[in-house]
Design a protein around this motif. Sequence first.
Motif, PDB file in Angstrom:
ATOM      1  N   VAL A  86       0.635  -1.168  -0.308  1.00 46.14           N
ATOM      2  CA  VAL A  86      -0.088   0.158  -0.464  1.00 46.14           C
ATOM      3  C   VAL A  86       0.831   1.430   0.251  1.00 46.14           C
ATOM      4  O   VAL A  86       1.834   1.915   1.148  1.00 46.14           O
ATOM      5  N   VAL A  87       0.736   2.502  -0.733  1.00 46.65           N
ATOM      6  CA  VAL A  87       1.409   3.126  -1.078  1.00 46.65           C
ATOM      7  C   VAL A  87       0.277   4.317  -0.747  1.00 46.65           C
ATOM      8  O   VAL A  87      -0.462   5.169  -1.271  1.00 46.65           O
ATOM      9  N   PRO A  88       0.827   4.842   0.748  1.00 50.97           N
ATOM     10  CA  PRO A  88      -0.033   5.737   1.160  1.00 50.97           C
ATOM     11  C   PRO A  88      -0.443   7.697   0.274  1.00 50.97           C
ATOM     12  O   PRO A  88       0.546   7.311  -0.895  1.00 50.97           O
ATOM     13  N   ALA A  89      -1.085   8.524   0.265  1.00 50.35           N
ATOM     14  CA  ALA A  89      -0.920   9.598  -0.060  1.00 50.35           C
ATOM     15  C   ALA A  89       0.769  10.706   0.020  1.00 50.35           C
ATOM     16  O   ALA A  89       1.355  10.433   1.609  1.00 50.35           O
ATOM     17  N   GLY A  90       0.610  11.196  -1.040  1.00 54.41           N
ATOM     18  CA  GLY A  90       1.783  11.654  -0.699  1.00 54.41           C
ATOM     19  C   GLY A  90       2.647  11.636  -2.316  1.00 54.41           C
ATOM     20  O   GLY A  90       2.002  11.192  -2.907  1.00 54.41           O
ATOM     21  N   VAL A  91       3.997  12.355  -2.373  1.00 49.56           N
ATOM     22  CA  VAL A  91       4.863  12.032  -3.399  1.00 49.56           C
ATOM     23  C   VAL A  91       5.925  11.179  -2.629  1.00 49.56           C
ATOM     24  O   VAL A  91       7.112  11.900  -2.841  1.00 49.56           O
ATOM     25  N   TRP A  92       5.882  10.108  -3.440  1.00 49.01           N
ATOM     26  CA  TRP A  92       6.923   8.977  -3.441  1.00 49.01           C
ATOM     27  C   TRP A  92       8.195   9.175  -4.794  1.00 49.01           C
ATOM     28  O   TRP A  92       7.894   8.154  -5.562  1.00 49.01           O
ATOM     29  N   LEU A  93       9.149   9.735  -4.284  1.00 50.85           N
ATOM     30  CA  LEU A  93       9.986  10.118  -5.360  1.00 50.85           C
ATOM     31  C   LEU A  93      11.185   8.537  -5.200  1.00 50.85           C
ATOM     32  O   LEU A  93      11.415   8.162  -4.250  1.00 50.85           O
ATOM     33  N   THR A  94      11.380   8.157  -6.922  1.00 50.10           N
ATOM     34  CA  THR A  94      12.023   6.716  -6.119  1.00 50.10           C
ATOM     35  C   THR A  94      12.967   6.457  -7.914  1.00 50.10           C
ATOM     36  O   THR A  94      12.392   7.295  -8.453  1.00 50.10           O
ATOM     37  N   GLY A  95      14.109   5.569  -7.625  1.00 51.50           N
ATOM     38  CA  GLY A  95      14.402   5.032  -8.871  1.00 51.50           C
ATOM     39  C   GLY A  95      13.685   3.713  -9.109  1.00 51.50           C
ATOM     40  O   GLY A  95      12.286   3.373  -8.942  1.00 51.50           O
ATOM     41  N   PRO A  96      13.811   2.762 -10.249  1.00 50.38           N
ATOM     42  CA  PRO A  96      13.092   1.856 -10.834  1.00 50.38           C
ATOM     43  C   PRO A  96      12.119   0.620  -9.739  1.00 50.38           C
ATOM     44  O   PRO A  96      13.280   0.889  -8.642  1.00 50.38           O
ATOM     45  N   ILE A  97      11.943   0.248  -9.871  1.00 49.75           N
ATOM     46  CA  ILE A  97      10.412  -0.256  -8.840  1.00 49.75           C
ATOM     47  C   ILE A  97      10.331  -2.063  -9.603  1.00 49.75           C
ATOM     48  O   ILE A  97       9.921  -1.577 -10.638  1.00 49.75           O
ATOM     49  N   VAL A  98      11.137  -2.360  -9.360  1.00 54.97           N
ATOM     50  CA  VAL A  98      10.394  -4.013  -9.446  1.00 54.97           C
ATOM     51  C   VAL A  98       9.803  -4.797  -9.218  1.00 54.97           C
ATOM     52  O   VAL A  98      10.041  -5.363  -7.935  1.00 54.97           O
ATOM     53  N   LEU A  99       8.323  -5.380  -9.773  1.00 60.11           N
ATOM     54  CA  LEU A  99       7.121  -6.639  -9.496  1.00 60.11           C
ATOM     55  C   LEU A  99       8.374  -7.918  -9.264  1.00 60.11           C
ATOM     56  O   LEU A  99       8.401  -8.058 -10.392  1.00 60.11           O
ATOM     57  N   ASP A 133      15.595  -7.108 -30.522  1.00 60.10           N
ATOM     58  CA  ASP A 133      16.255  -6.656 -29.501  1.00 60.10           C
ATOM     59  C   ASP A 133      17.131  -6.128 -30.091  1.00 60.10           C
ATOM     60  O   ASP A 133      18.512  -5.632 -30.496  1.00 60.10           O
ATOM     61  N   THR A 134      17.528  -4.842 -28.700  1.00 57.88           N
ATOM     62  CA  THR A 134      18.032  -4.528 -28.523  1.00 57.88           C
ATOM     63  C   THR A 134      18.470  -3.867 -27.127  1.00 57.88           C
ATOM     64  O   THR A 134      18.454  -4.643 -25.892  1.00 57.88           O
ATOM     65  N   ARG A 135      19.072  -2.549 -26.107  1.00 61.64           N
ATOM     66  CA  ARG A 135      19.309  -2.467 -24.904  1.00 61.64           C
ATOM     67  C   ARG A 135      18.786  -1.028 -24.982  1.00 61.64           C
ATOM     68  O   ARG A 135      19.039   0.231 -26.026  1.00 61.64           O
ATOM     69  N   ARG A 136      17.809  -0.834 -23.828  1.00 59.24           N
ATOM     70  CA  ARG A 136      17.734   0.388 -23.395  1.00 59.24           C
ATOM     71  C   ARG A 136      18.205   0.183 -21.737  1.00 59.24           C
ATOM     72  O   ARG A 136      18.269  -0.759 -21.170  1.00 59.24           O
ATOM     73  N   CYS A 137      17.977   1.525 -21.017  1.00 58.78           N
ATOM     74  CA  CYS A 137      18.006   1.769 -19.673  1.00 58.78           C
ATOM     75  C   CYS A 137      16.557   1.293 -19.173  1.00 58.78           C
ATOM     76  O   CYS A 137      15.897   0.991 -19.390  1.00 58.78           O
ATOM     77  N   GLN A 138      16.784   0.013 -17.825  1.00 58.32           N
ATOM     78  CA  GLN A 138      15.563  -0.361 -17.557  1.00 58.32           C
ATOM     79  C   GLN A 138      14.550   0.332 -16.880  1.00 58.32           C
ATOM     80  O   GLN A 138      15.044   1.699 -17.103  1.00 58.32           O
ATOM     81  N   SER A 139      13.500  -0.439 -16.983  1.00 61.56           N
ATOM     82  CA  SER A 139      12.182   0.445 -16.784  1.00 61.56           C
ATOM     83  C   SER A 139      12.165   1.574 -16.015  1.00 61.56           C
ATOM     84  O   SER A 139      11.939   0.429 -14.328  1.00 61.56           O
ATOM     85  N   PRO A 140      11.433   1.855 -15.190  1.00 61.10           N
ATOM     86  CA  PRO A 140      11.589   2.794 -14.397  1.00 61.10           C
ATOM     87  C   PRO A 140       9.934   1.612 -13.224  1.00 61.10           C
ATOM     88  O   PRO A 140      10.692   1.145 -11.618  1.00 61.10           O
ATOM     89  N   LEU A 141       9.576   0.844 -13.857  1.00 64.81           N
ATOM     90  CA  LEU A 141       8.550  -0.460 -13.147  1.00 64.81           C
ATOM     91  C   LEU A 141       8.591  -1.385 -13.901  1.00 64.81           C
ATOM     92  O   LEU A 141       8.436  -1.438 -15.518  1.00 64.81           O
ATOM     93  N   SER A 142       8.665  -2.395 -13.354  1.00 60.74           N
ATOM     94  CA  SER A 142       8.903  -3.267 -14.587  1.00 60.74           C
ATOM     95  C   SER A 142       8.470  -4.804 -13.540  1.00 60.74           C
ATOM     96  O   SER A 142       8.689  -4.760 -12.262  1.00 60.74           O
ATOM     97  N   ALA A 143       7.875  -5.795 -14.528  1.00 61.69           N
ATOM     98  CA  ALA A 143       8.133  -6.894 -14.291  1.00 61.69           C
ATOM     99  C   ALA A 143       8.859  -8.486 -15.513  1.00 61.69           C
ATOM    100  O   ALA A 143       8.288  -8.036 -16.510  1.00 61.69           O
ATOM    101  N   ASN A 144       9.652  -9.072 -14.676  1.00 61.35           N
ATOM    102  CA  ASN A 144       9.550 -10.139 -15.998  1.00 61.35           C
ATOM    103  C   ASN A 144       9.374 -11.620 -15.712  1.00 61.35           C
ATOM    104  O   ASN A 144      10.069 -12.096 -14.550  1.00 61.35           O
ATOM    105  N   GLY A 145       9.389 -12.883 -16.033  1.00 64.57           N
ATOM    106  CA  GLY A 145       8.094 -13.762 -15.707  1.00 64.57           C
ATOM    107  C   GLY A 145       7.883 -13.791 -14.484  1.00 64.57           C
ATOM    108  O   GLY A 145       7.668 -14.986 -13.803  1.00 64.57           O
ATOM    109  N   ALA A 146       7.062 -12.671 -13.646  1.00 66.00           N
ATOM    110  CA  ALA A 146       6.086 -12.770 -12.539  1.00 66.00           C
ATOM    111  C   ALA A 146       5.294 -13.580 -12.977  1.00 66.00           C
ATOM    112  O   ALA A 146       4.408 -13.138 -14.421  1.00 66.00           O
ATOM    113  N   GLU A 147       4.398 -13.720 -11.970  1.00 71.50           N
ATOM    114  CA  GLU A 147       3.105 -14.647 -12.308  1.00 71.50           C
ATOM    115  C   GLU A 147       2.028 -13.735 -10.908  1.00 71.50           C
ATOM    116  O   GLU A 147       2.536 -13.356  -9.934  1.00 71.50           O
ATOM    117  N   ASN A 148       0.703 -13.194 -11.381  1.00 71.11           N
ATOM    118  CA  ASN A 148       0.010 -13.103 -10.397  1.00 71.11           C
ATOM    119  C   ASN A 148       0.235 -11.173 -10.050  1.00 71.11           C
ATOM    120  O   ASN A 148       0.956 -11.074  -8.601  1.00 71.11           O
TER     121      ASN A 148
END
Length: 492
Positions: A86-99, A133-148
């Motif tokens: 749960v992310v409550p009210a506010g401005v949450w500055l961050t680098g990349p998030i991986v789910l 197929d190439t290279r890029r900077c990591q996405s701000p919000l990502s998941a790879n191979g995750a379920e549910n």
Amino acid sequence: MKKLIVTLIAALMVVSGFAADNGGNPYKKYTEKLPFQMPEVSAPVIPAYTVNLKKFGALGDGVALNTKAFEKAIAALSKKGGGHLVVPAGVWLTGPIVLKSNIDLHLEMGAVIQFSGDESLYPVIKTSFEGLDTRRCQSPLSANGAENISITGKGVIDGNGQFWRPVKKSKMTESQWKEVLARPGGVESKKGYWVPNQAYADAEKSANMNVPKASTEEEWNAIKRFLRPVMVSLVNCKNVLLQGVIFQNSPAWNLHPLMCENVIIDDVLARNPAYAQNGDALDLESCKNALIVNSKFDAGDDGICIKSGKDKDGRLRGRPCENVVVDGCTVFAGHGGFVVGSEMSGGVKNILVENCQFLGTDVGLRFKSTRGRGGIVENIFIDNVSMTDIKTDAITFNMYYGGKSVAEMLADGDNPDNVTKMPVTEETPIFRNIDIKNIVCNGAGRAMEFNGLPEMPINGIRLQNINIIAKSDAVFNNCQNIKQRNVHITVK
């Protein structure tokens, strides 16, 4: 406190797929009575365990960097087998998030996750961008191979895209352009075209459709600002839900599910400034069994776009985008309302688009490809779409796509590169068996454009119950078996 607990429990029930229909699946109705076979799609089931981001030392003041707090919270949930962050009210500055699997990222009303514009936080990774197929900077919000996995709530996810994107003066007001020129580090690489830094300008000179020439780690890292990522990258994931959240201001594409299965995008708003280069709202690529429903898109490029890889890379992947329902969606601005291509080399099939409205897009229904793509687009069904203020074509099939919007092509006086009949090979794109009915468009530059290849005409398009008011009539080139019934075009 009691009210908060009740509200949270209700939200978690929706995410878990238990609310509505007395314990049934509220999304079942979208896969009933389709013109093609498609299995029922349901929301992921997320464990009831819940943690609050604040418990991991996060500060929502818009200043503190919360990358570690997100990482610790997701690790804690994962250790418990999953649950809700749960992310409550506010401005949450961050680098990349991986789910990770079995996790719901839940943004309460007033919660803004804002990704930092500091390129050093985003490592260069191997990925796919614009179908290659190439290279890029990591996405701000990502998941790879995750379920549910799910991203839900009433908050905002902001990609701080202005730190990454180039800008064309022609797409901005004078005051906006002055503001851009005042940004530190940026350069006007050519008249009327601003980029974030000189390394970006140098990389762009050698790039092929946003894919640069680089071989060593040093070369890739030297052009990181040019390697702007898609904001939400979900790769090879299964059972995905995006619900209720506003996704905005992405560095490149906004939402990009790639090679995912069982995807639901419900009641979201994906938006970018109208001048956002490559600012597509949604690109669903090589996915299977997807629902895009009750959502709004307002983009600097295509609105709702279906893709499956580009040229040889896409054909080698060999994964079509298939079994997709788009229902009850609105596109406010963008190069196209509903779009297929141009990266469709793995094929696109079994798509239903119905009950949608496009308000002020460059094109309404946009199908695009070019020689070299290959791939087959077939079994597309479009029903009950309303459009107003379409800048160019209400409906277009263009097999000579060259990277520009239709408006830019018309302004530049572009003509097909080669109208000579060429040999049919695996690189020849095929568009066939497409049903378009119950369309109303009040105001377009041109009613329709069908521009097929002489060696592979657009084939088997059925147009029924269509009413278009436009400045010019329909144009048909290199088409066959185009059936029209109750089609009315008013030129004025």
